[in-house]
Structures are given as structure tokens and as C-alpha cells.
Design a protein around this motif. Structure first.
Motif, mmCIF file in Angstrom:
data_model
loop_
_atom_site.group_PDB
_atom_site.id
_atom_site.type_symbol
_atom_site.label_atom_id
_atom_site.label_comp_id
_atom_site.label_asym_id
_atom_site.label_seq_id
_atom_site.Cartn_x
_atom_site.Cartn_y
_atom_site.Cartn_z
ATOM 1 N N SER A 69 9.938 8.552 -51.452
ATOM 2 C CA SER A 69 10.777 9.362 -52.321
ATOM 3 C C SER A 69 10.052 9.695 -53.619
ATOM 4 O O SER A 69 10.084 10.837 -54.098
ATOM 5 C CB SER A 69 12.088 8.635 -52.606
ATOM 6 N N ASN A 70 9.364 8.696 -54.181
ATOM 7 C CA ASN A 70 8.613 8.931 -55.415
ATOM 8 C C ASN A 70 7.456 9.893 -55.184
ATOM 9 O O ASN A 70 7.186 10.778 -56.010
ATOM 10 C CB ASN A 70 8.087 7.605 -55.966
ATOM 11 N N ILE A 71 6.757 9.716 -54.042
ATOM 12 C CA ILE A 71 5.637 10.621 -53.721
ATOM 13 C C ILE A 71 6.137 12.046 -53.582
ATOM 14 O O ILE A 71 5.549 12.992 -54.103
ATOM 15 C CB ILE A 71 4.927 10.150 -52.429
ATOM 16 N N SER A 72 7.251 12.199 -52.860
ATOM 17 C CA SER A 72 7.807 13.533 -52.660
ATOM 18 C C SER A 72 8.153 14.191 -53.984
ATOM 19 O O SER A 72 7.913 15.385 -54.196
ATOM 20 C CB SER A 72 9.030 13.460 -51.758
ATOM 21 N N ALA A 73 8.726 13.411 -54.903
ATOM 22 C CA ALA A 73 9.096 13.949 -56.216
ATOM 23 C C ALA A 73 7.856 14.361 -57.002
ATOM 24 O O ALA A 73 7.858 15.378 -57.706
ATOM 25 C CB ALA A 73 9.905 12.908 -56.991
ATOM 26 N N THR A 118 5.300 10.394 -40.713
ATOM 27 C CA THR A 118 5.395 11.813 -40.384
ATOM 28 C C THR A 118 5.877 12.610 -41.585
ATOM 29 O O THR A 118 5.386 13.719 -41.862
ATOM 30 C CB THR A 118 6.341 12.021 -39.191
ATOM 31 N N LEU A 119 6.825 12.037 -42.317
ATOM 32 C CA LEU A 119 7.310 12.691 -43.527
ATOM 33 C C LEU A 119 6.196 12.800 -44.563
ATOM 34 O O LEU A 119 6.040 13.838 -45.235
ATOM 35 C CB LEU A 119 8.502 11.915 -44.093
ATOM 36 N N VAL A 120 5.392 11.740 -44.684
ATOM 37 C CA VAL A 120 4.265 11.762 -45.616
ATOM 38 C C VAL A 120 3.286 12.869 -45.241
ATOM 39 O O VAL A 120 2.818 13.634 -46.101
ATOM 40 C CB VAL A 120 3.554 10.396 -45.633
ATOM 41 N N ASN A 176 2.456 20.466 -46.803
ATOM 42 C CA ASN A 176 3.082 21.481 -47.650
ATOM 43 C C ASN A 176 2.309 21.691 -48.950
ATOM 44 O O ASN A 176 2.114 22.820 -49.406
ATOM 45 C CB ASN A 176 4.529 21.103 -47.950
ATOM 46 N N ALA A 177 1.863 20.575 -49.531
ATOM 47 C CA ALA A 177 1.125 20.674 -50.783
ATOM 48 C C ALA A 177 -0.220 21.367 -50.575
ATOM 49 O O ALA A 177 -0.635 22.210 -51.384
ATOM 50 C CB ALA A 177 0.918 19.286 -51.379
#
Length: 825
Positions: A197-201, A343-345, A351-352
Motif C-alpha cells: 500500500s505504501n509503495i503504491s502510494a 503480481t500487484l507489485v 504502470n510506472a
């Protein structure tokens, strides 16, 4: 003998049940931090109450039996020894293999060990152990380790009840540890989800220049949270689709070096195929299938053991690279929960990376656009429809003469437009807004220095989501230089047209003299007489009409016949020729219609006639006036019906033949004398062509002379650069009784006798012949007028002119010259 203090209940079932209840009860509601010392206290109590000297509990690290380590122990005498010892699998291979199979072991003496477990027995003996009981520790997923209880003060025969009691105690401790591990795993998974969650943010709206550092940081955090040693991010090389480049790598000090430009399809063919299919998969180096032999060798070289590989997919089948998480020193079990979150990572990274690529591409496009606009001298502008505010580049401000810091609107621009062009520009812009279209116009602007400047402006209307015009955007280009060049070009073109017309008017006569037309390959024509003949040829060629060509000997009748055939629809078939004057009368019939074997004496073979050969083609009857009367009747039948019989045969043959006939005889006089059939004449004379003699086409003598010169030059390896004017005049005065054939022979003879590059021609002297050939008034008139013109130096009017000498008006003389084809040389 056991030196440990024993409970008064040792050996009774009641005592054991109380012990079990006591051990199990102390773990109820216990926190994770208190479990480890509580297990060690339980080991001590079990040893004291059940007569053991020590207890050893080991677990398989990361569920891998080869990595079993001692976790809990109670044995003051062997504690230091175990701290110094190596891995359990190396010290006790046989015991570890039995535990992996879930087998419980009990030995009253070390001598009871099997022969193949001799090394295990020796190691136990060295540690001072006399007898022991070993029980595997189980969980829902399998064997997680083992626990042993031993005696060091003497041998002991273990009863079956004692072994079962140990197994019961083992299961209690196994359950407690499983709950601990499950809670720990849940806590780790929670921390991992929080980390994701922190990485995504952090990756939301991350600037492109900070992306690499954030990916490296995220890799390190994930590896630390999940106790993974290495993470690598691979991207396809920009220069080759076969090269994978490790762009981001987190690895321990003992990990492999970062590979550079590794050719993926050679190093990892098996894995790359799966990545390109978009598969997520795990790999254990030593458990890979045979078809992955090359991948296994590469992984061994890199020192990698277990891996989770996730394709970086930016769309359907659009794989930009791969993300891997690897272990080096041990194996790991990749749970579904971990794979899902990894997979989410991978999707966050993808995307980035895609966003950065798009940003870099946009920046590059902007840079190229800026370079293009600067190189093309373009000014870009955007007009906001509602506010009428205009945004422009500096180049556009320079074009219109605006200051750099002055706010601009639509009215600012219209004020700069030349008065005569302002209404046109305003109307064009309004039309584009009404039709939501585009425009492209040229107009003039007034610069602050008062000079007019031509510009070209192109724009297009863009709408909002509701379809209403939002803004008008376009480019403007300075075309003043282009307009000046166009005006100069128009002036030059006008001058060129004037000069061209003047030159054409002054040199019309000269062009007519030098314009030698080589028509129909071999026919050289300049004179009006022969041009009229060519016009007749073109008229009749595409028809099927019979043609009768009449003219004197040597005028080129066969040449004209070939031209007619070459222009006809029968040109793909041969032109069949027969000279009626060159064959005896007895052979003309067989040559035309063919013969059968034995048709007459000497006819030893069957022969096809010219009519058969000319089927679907053209038959040229040269000197048709010489054809015997008896053959003319049969020829007439063929022309009318297309049928004939071979000589000596009764079988009728049908043919499709076009007839072209030629003669130098006066056919009409021959008909009066009964030497030529009238019906045949009218059948042949469907389209008559009269070929004028050379003496009536004097304008053709110069080009014919030069043509024959060039023809014989090649054959004789000679060169002629000049023909004297007097010689050419003499050639034109000669009456040419042999026509073109005589001229050709004369040029050939002259080339043989000439010793220089100037052609010397000696004309034959035959006045009596000349007097006979000049028999027409027209020929005599032409010769007389031409002689007078030469004597007066071709002066047509005025005192001493040809018109005065001849007693004619100037216009009458010019009319006669045109009619007779007389042109000034």
C-alpha cells in the motif's frame, strides 16, 4: 542411572495426564514473545517428570528438511556442543531422512542403530548420549521438524507407553508452534500488504527522474519483509528485442554480479517463452525439467536457487520485461497469497515504467516539435473561444511585432492584419468555428516599422466533450520571401513567353526547313506531297480494304506497303511478298496458289502457295500489272470469295488475306488495250495511293541525301561532315528518272569516290532523258519559278524581285510556291 529429581507420579497415567494438562494450559492466551521460553520450560518439565536428561527440538528452516536447525533445547551438558556444531542434516543424515518420512524412533542403546546409521550413532556417542526417543513434528501441511528426548547417564529400555506419551507431548508442542507460525505469517502478510500500500502510494504521480530510486527501494523493502535475498527487474533492450537488461537489482553481498546485455533467448529460452506468454511461474533450479536444461545451467552460473517470475505486461500480449524474486542459499515455498501480492507489485512497476516511457516520449516529441518549429520558422498559437485569449510562441510574437510580455487576445491580432485582408481573415475564422472545421489562408500583416509581411496561417477547431468549440489551434509561417520569389518568377515567365513568341515568329521558316520527320521508321518525309501520302497510309492501315499503290520505279512503293502492314491489325503476322514480274507466267499460278505433288512435270513435292502463307496476314503483289490474264481471273475469285484450289487439286481452300498491290504501269491504258481485267482493277483499286516521283518532292532531297550518307558511312567506315550548297542545289535541279533508288545509288558511288569529309557528287548527263521526263506543265512551272527565285536571291517582292521578273503579284507568287511545294533552302 537418572540423577534428575523425579516427581512422585512418574510412571502413572494420572501423572502424565496432569503433566499434559499443565503444559497445554500455560500456552492458553500466551503472546508470541512468551512462547519460546515457555517451550524451553516445558522441555525441562517433561525431562524432569519423565526421566530424561535432555531434550532437543529442531525445525526445518523455510520448510526445507536439508536446512534443519536447532531451535529449542534443554540439556546443559550439550548446549555448548550444539552451538559449535554444523547443520543437523550434515551431522545426522539418517535420522533426518527418517523424520522427513514421518517415522518415530526409539533406541535403548546406540548399538541398536542400523549399520547405515553408523555415522549418526558415532555423533551421538561423541555427544555423550546413551539412549533416546525421537518423534516427528507435524502440521497440516506436513513435517515441520522433530523433537528428541535422551538419557546421558545410562541405557534405558523404552516402553511402548513411554513412546506414545512422547508422541502426544510432541503433537501438543507442534500445535503450539503451528499457531505461532501461522500468527507470524499473518503478521508478515499484514506487514507486506501495508508495504505494498505504501509503495503504491509512493508511485502515484511519481516524476520520471525519481522512478529508478523508488523501484530499488521497493525491491529492498519487499525482500527484507519476506526474507528474500534478491530481486531483479529485467527490461527488453531498446536496441534489440533479444536482449534483456537488468535495470534494477537488489542482491546481498554474496549475490551474483549484475548481468549486462544478456541475450535472453539464448540464456533463458525456456523461461522467456513462458514470460512472453504472460505466465506467472516459480522455478527451483535443481527441479527444472529437461527441456529447461539451458536455463538451469545459466541459473547455476548466477548462483540462483528458487525464483518467482512475473511478466511486466502493459497490455494484451505487450510484454516489456520481467520481475523476479530469488533465493540463493535456500529454497522457499511461494504461497498463493504471496504470489497474488507480488503480481500487484509487478503491475505497479509496469504502470510506472510505461508512464515514464510515455513521459519521455512526450518530452522527446515536444523537443522535436520545438526544433521543427524553429527550423521551419513556424509560430504556434492557441485561441481560447470563450475568453478570446491567445497563447503564442515567441516566434509568432516576432512575426506580428508583439512585445514578449504583452497579454494577447483575438483583437490584438486582427489589428495587425492589413486593411484589405482583415475582412477575409475574420470571415474565414468564423466559417471554421461554425462548421467546426479547419482553414488555410494567406494574408498580409503590418509590422510596427510599416512594412507589409505575407504570412500563411493554418488552424483547426477542437471541441469539448459536449461537442462545443473549445479552442482554435494552428501555426503561422512567414512567406514573404516566397511571395517575392513567386512574383519574380511570374515576371520572368512573362518575359520568357514574350521572347519565345518572338523567336518562334522569327524562326518559323528555319524550323520548317530543319524539321525532318522520320515517320514510320524508313519513310523520310518533309515535302507536302509525301506527307499527304503518309496521311493516306494512316487512314487505310487499320481497315481491311485492298490498296493499289501506283508510282514510277524507285519511288518506294514496297516501303509504303510495309508501313501499311505495320500499322494494321495484322502486324503480328508476316507480310508475304511476291513480285509478279520476276516469275515466268507458268510459275506465277503455283507460286500464288500452291501445287500438289505431280501437278506438272517437275512438281516432285507438294508446295503451299503465297495465299496460304498469308492467311490472317497481308499479301503484297508487287508489279501486279505484269500478271498474266489467265491468272487474273483466279486472283479475282480469291479476292471476292476467299477461296481457291491448289494446282493439281480439286479441294477448295479458304483464306483470310488482305491485298496490297503496286505497279508502275498505267493500268487504265492496259484495260483499254485488253491487257488487264477491269473487274480485277476495281477490286484492287478500293483505296488508290499515288506516290509522287522524286522530282516533284524536292524538299525531301536534302534529308534523303543525308540519310543515305549516314547509312553508307557505317558500311564504308567513312565520315562526311559537309555537303556543298551548290551540290545540294544541283541535286534538287536534277530530274531523277530513277527516283529515290537512283539517288541512293548516286550517294553510294559518290562516297566511294570522295577522298575528304566533303561529299563530291557528279550528276549523270542525260538531257534527252530529262526532256522526256519533264512532261507535265506543273513540273515545268515549278522548275522555272525555282530558277527565277535563285537568280533573284529569293526576293519575292520589290524591284528586281522574282514576282517582277515573272510578271506576277507577290501574293500570287506566294500562293503558287505553296501549291508547288517550293521552299527557300
Amino acid at each position: 542411572m537418572n540423577n534428575s529429581p523425579l516427581s512422585p507420579y512418574v510412571g502413572s497415567t494420572f501423572d502424565f495426564e496432569g503433566l499434559v494438562e499443565k503444559i497445554a494450559g500455560q500456552f492458553i492466551g500466551m503472546s508470541d514473545g512468551d512462547i519460546d521460553p515457555a517451550i524451553q520450560r516445558a522441555q525441562k518439565e517433561i525431562c524432569q517428570h519423565m526421566g530424561f536428561d535432555g531434550s532437543l527440538l529442531w525445525l526445518f528452516e523455510n520448510t526445507t528438511p536439508e536446512n534443519a536447525i536447532v531451535t529449542y533445547m534443554y540439556s546443559p551438558s550439550i548446549q555448548d556442543e550444539l552451538k559449535k556444531s554444523g547443520a543437523m542434516a550434515e551431522r545426522f543424515p539418517w535420522i533426518m531422512s527418517q523424520i522427513r518420512q514421518g517415522l518415530a524412533l526409539s533406541f535403548s542403546s546406540l548399538e541398536d542403530f542400523p549399520v547405515k546409521a553408523k555415522s549418526d550413532a558415532n555423533e551421538l556417542k561423541r555427544m555423550g548420549i546413551k539412549s533416546l526417543i525421537i518423534s516427528p513434528m507435524r502440521s497440516e501441511t506436513g513435517i515441520i521438524g522433530g523433537i528428541s528426548f535422551c538419557r546421558m547417564t545410562g541405557k534405558k529400555a523404552w516402553e511402548s507407553l513411554k513412546c506414545k506419551q512422547v508422541q502426544a507431548i510432541t503433537q501438543i508442542l507442534s500445535n503450539i508452534l503451528c499457531l505461532k507460525f501461522k500468527e507470524k505469517k499473518n503478521n508478515e502478510l499484514y506487514r507486506f500488504e501495508k508495504l505494498i500500500s505504501n509503495i503504491s502510494a509512493r508511485f502515484i504521480n511519481l516524476p520520471a527522474h525519481l522512478l529508478d530510486d523508488q523501484i530499488n527501494r521497493a525491491q529492498a523493502e519487499i525482500c527484507q519483509t519476506l526474507n528474500i535475498e534478491q530481486s531483479a527487474l529485467w527490461l527488453w533492450s531498446d536496441t534489440s528485442p533479444h536482449y534483456l537488461t537488468v535495470t534494477h537489482l537488489h542482491t546481498p553481498p554474496y549475490g551474483p554480479e549484475k548481468p549486462v546485455n544478456m541475450k535472453a533467448d539464448i540464456a533463458f529460452p525456456w523461461a522467456i517463452k513462458r514470460v512472453l506468454k504472460g505466465e506467472i511461474f516459480t522455478i527451483s533450479t535443481h527441479d527444472m525439467p529437461e527441456e529447461a536444461r539451458i536455463d538451469r545451467e545459466t541459473r547455476i552460473g548466477l548462483g540462483v536457487d528458487s525464483s518467482l517470475v512475473l511478466p511486466l505486461c502493459s497490455g494484451e500480449k505487450n510484454i516489456i520485461g520481467a520481475l523476479s524474486f530469488d533465493t540463493i542459499k535456500y529454497k522457499i515455498a511461494w504461497t498463493d497469497a504471496v504470489v497474488d501480492r507480488m503480481t500487484l507489485v509487478s503491475q505497479i512497476f509496469t504502470n510506472a515504467l510505461v508512464r515514464r516511457r510515455q513521459e519521455l516520449k512526450l518530452m522527446e516529441n515536444e523537443r522535436r516539435l520545438s526544433m521543427a518549429t524553429e527550423a521551419g520558422n513556424l509560430g504556434i498559437w492557441v485561441l481560447e473561444i470563450n475568453s478570446r485569449h491567445v497563447w503564442v510562441t515567441q516566434r509568432l510574437r516576432d512575426l506580428f511585432g508583439f512585445e514578449s510580455d504583452v497579454p494577447l487576445n483575438y483583437e490584438s491580432f486582427t489589428a495587425k492584419i492589413f486593411d484589405q485582408d482583415r475582412d477575409m481573415v475574420t470571415q474565414t475564422v468564423n466559417d471554421a468555428l461554425d462548421s467546426i472545421g479547419s482553414f488555410d489562408i494567406n494574408f498580409r500583416t503590418v509590422h510596427p516599422n510599416g512594412k507589409l509581411r505575407w504570412v500563411r496561417s493554418s488552424g483547426k477547431v477542437y471541441c469539448n466533450s459536449q461537442g462545443d468549440p473549445r479552442h482554435l489551434m494552428g501555426i503561422t509561417l512567414d512567406i514573404s520571401k516566397q511571395k517575392r520569389m513567386e512574383q519574380q518568377l511570374e515576371n520572368q515567365i512573362a518575359q520568357i513567353k514574350t521572347l519565345k513568341q518572338k523567336i518562334e515568329n522569327e524562326n518559323t521558316y528555319l524550323r520548317q526547313e530543319i524539321n525532318v520527320q522520320f515517320l514510320h521508321d524508313e519513310i523520310i518525309a518533309r515535302s507536302p506531297e509525301i506527307l499527304r501520302v503518309i496521311e493516306q497510309i494512316e487512314q487505310v492501315a487499320l481497315t481491311e480494304a485492298s490498296v493499289l499503290i501506283q508510282g514510277e520505279t524507285g519511288t518506294g512503293k514496297e516501303l509504303l506497303a510495309r508501313a501499311i502492314h505495320r500499322l494494321s491489325n495484322r502486324k503480328d503476322r508476316p507480310l508475304v511478298t511476291i513480285n509478279c514480274a520476276s516469275l515466268p507466267p507458268t510459275l506465277v499460278e503455283s507460286e500464288l496458289f500452291g501445287r500438289e505433288k505431280g501437278a506438272y512435270t517437275g512438281a516432285l513435292t507438294r508446295m503451299a502457295g503465297r495465299f496460304e502463307l498469308a492467311d490472317k496476314a497481308t499479301l503484297f503483289l508487287d508489279e501486279v500489272g505484269e500478271m498474266p490474264m489467265e491468272i487474273q481471273a483466279k486472283l479475282l475469285r480469291v479476292l471476292e470469295q476467299g477461296k481457291f484450289e491448289r494446282l493439281g487439286s480439286t479441294q477448295t481452300i479458304e483464306v483470310d488475306v488482305r491485298i496490297i498491290a503496286a505497279t508502275n504501269k498505267n493500268i487504265e491504258q492496259m484495260m483499254d488495250e485488253g491487257k488487264f481485267r477491269k473487274d480485277l482493277y476495281f477490286r484492287l483499286n478500293v483505296f488508290p495511293i499515288h506516290v509522287p516521283p522524286l522530282r516533284e518532292r524536292l524538299a525531301d532531297i536534302p534529308p534523303l541525301t543525308w540519310a543515305f550518307v549516314r547509312e553508307f558511312e557505317k558500311k564504308m567506315a567513312r565520315r562526311v561532315d559537309n555537303i556543298p550548297t551548290d551540290t545540294m542545289k544541283a541535286l534538287q535541279k536534277y530530274t531523277w528518272p530513277g527516283n529515290i533508288r537512283e539517288l541512293k545509288n548516286l550517294i553510294e558511288r559518290s562516297l566511294i569516290t570522295s577522298n575528304s569529309k566533303t561529299l563530291n557528287v557528279t550528276l549523270p548527263v542525260s538531257p534527252s532523258h530529262n526532256n522526256k521526263t519533264i512532261t507535265t506543265l506543273e513540273a515545268m512551272e515549278r522548275r522555272h519559278i525555282q530558277d527565277v527565285l535563285e537568280k533573284t536571291n529569293w526576293r519575292i517582292s520589290g524591284k528586281g524581285s522574282a514576282a517582277e521578273v515573272l510578271g506576277l503579284k507577290r501574293t500570287t507568287l506566294q500562293s503558287k510556291m505553296k501549291k508547288l511545294g517550293i521552299q527557300r533552302p
